[in-house]
Design an enzyme around this catalytic site. Structure first.
Site, PDB file in Angstrom:
ATOM      1  N   CYS A  48      27.584  47.016  83.081  1.00 30.25           N
ATOM      2  CA  CYS A  48      27.706  46.166  81.899  1.00 30.25           C
ATOM      3  C   CYS A  48      27.166  44.773  82.198  1.00 30.25           C
ATOM      4  O   CYS A  48      27.548  44.155  83.195  1.00 30.25           O
ATOM      5  CB  CYS A  48      29.169  46.095  81.487  1.00 30.25           C
ATOM      6  SG  CYS A  48      29.480  44.994  80.091  1.00 30.25           S
ATOM      7  N   CYS A  97      31.654  48.842  75.934  1.00 33.06           N
ATOM      8  CA  CYS A  97      32.160  48.813  77.297  1.00 33.06           C
ATOM      9  C   CYS A  97      33.682  48.890  77.232  1.00 33.06           C
ATOM     10  O   CYS A  97      34.320  48.074  76.564  1.00 33.06           O
ATOM     11  CB  CYS A  97      31.726  47.524  78.001  1.00 33.06           C
ATOM     12  SG  CYS A  97      32.506  47.324  79.619  1.00 33.06           S
ATOM     13  N   CYS A 100      35.317  45.406  78.852  1.00 30.73           N
ATOM     14  CA  CYS A 100      35.284  44.079  78.211  1.00 30.73           C
ATOM     15  C   CYS A 100      35.083  44.153  76.700  1.00 30.73           C
ATOM     16  O   CYS A 100      34.978  43.107  76.049  1.00 30.73           O
ATOM     17  CB  CYS A 100      34.206  43.202  78.844  1.00 30.73           C
ATOM     18  SG  CYS A 100      32.514  43.661  78.401  1.00 30.73           S
ATOM     19  N   CYS A 120      22.628  55.739  72.706  1.00 31.20           N
ATOM     20  CA  CYS A 120      21.454  54.902  72.436  1.00 31.20           C
ATOM     21  C   CYS A 120      21.879  53.454  72.708  1.00 31.20           C
ATOM     22  O   CYS A 120      22.647  52.879  71.935  1.00 31.20           O
ATOM     23  CB  CYS A 120      21.048  55.110  70.983  1.00 31.20           C
ATOM     24  SG  CYS A 120      19.546  54.268  70.513  1.00 31.20           S
TER      25      CYS A 120
HETATM   26 FE    FE Z   1      31.764  45.130  80.047  1.00 34.48          FE
END
Ligand code: FE
Length: 132
Positions: A48, A97, A100, A120
């Site tokens: 991320c 994610c 977060c 995607c």
């Molecule tokens: Fe994250």
């Protein structure tokens, strides 16, 4: 349970580039075929761009032809969270994610075997850690 990363909008603005902020925190979408990882076949782990959590492996990346990096599955069962996104009058499945809550992209049911899914994902939401 995964430990959540939470920051204020000011902290995110300071940490992320303006383009990253627009995608990750404001659920924007980068223009197709412009992202750093669209064509990448480099082996490694995609983490991320917001918090560094592992999200996808190059082993699961495929060439979807859509202009965005595409994966048929996340790197682990709890890496990516899913939300129904009804913005712009369309029912889409949003990928976030799980650590977060940063926006990654969307999931579509037209991917290859074995999952039949296409994650995607915006390149701006990712950072590739190359396999050594
Ligand atoms: Fe994250």
């Amino acid at each position: 349970m995964r430990e959540k990363v939470t920051k204020t909008e000011a902290e995110w603005r300071e940490q992320l580039s303006p383009k990253q902020y627009q995608v990750i925190r404001k659920k924007g979408t980068e223009r197709p075929f412009t992202g750093e990882y669209n064509d990448s076949k480099t082996a490694g782990t995609y983490v991320c761009a917001g918090c560094g959590a592992e999200l996808f492996s190059s082993d699961h990346k495929f060439d979807s032809g859509t202009g965005w990096p595409s994966y048929y599955q996340p790197i682990g069962d709890d890496a990516v969270a899913i939300d129904e996104d009804h913005g712009f009058g369309m029912a889409r499945t949003e990928a976030l994610c799980a650590t977060c809550d940063g926006h990654l992209g969307h999931v579509f049911p037209d991917g290859p075997a074995p999952t039949g899914l296409r994650y995607c994902i915006n390149s701006l939401s990712l950072k590739l850690i190359e396999r050594s």
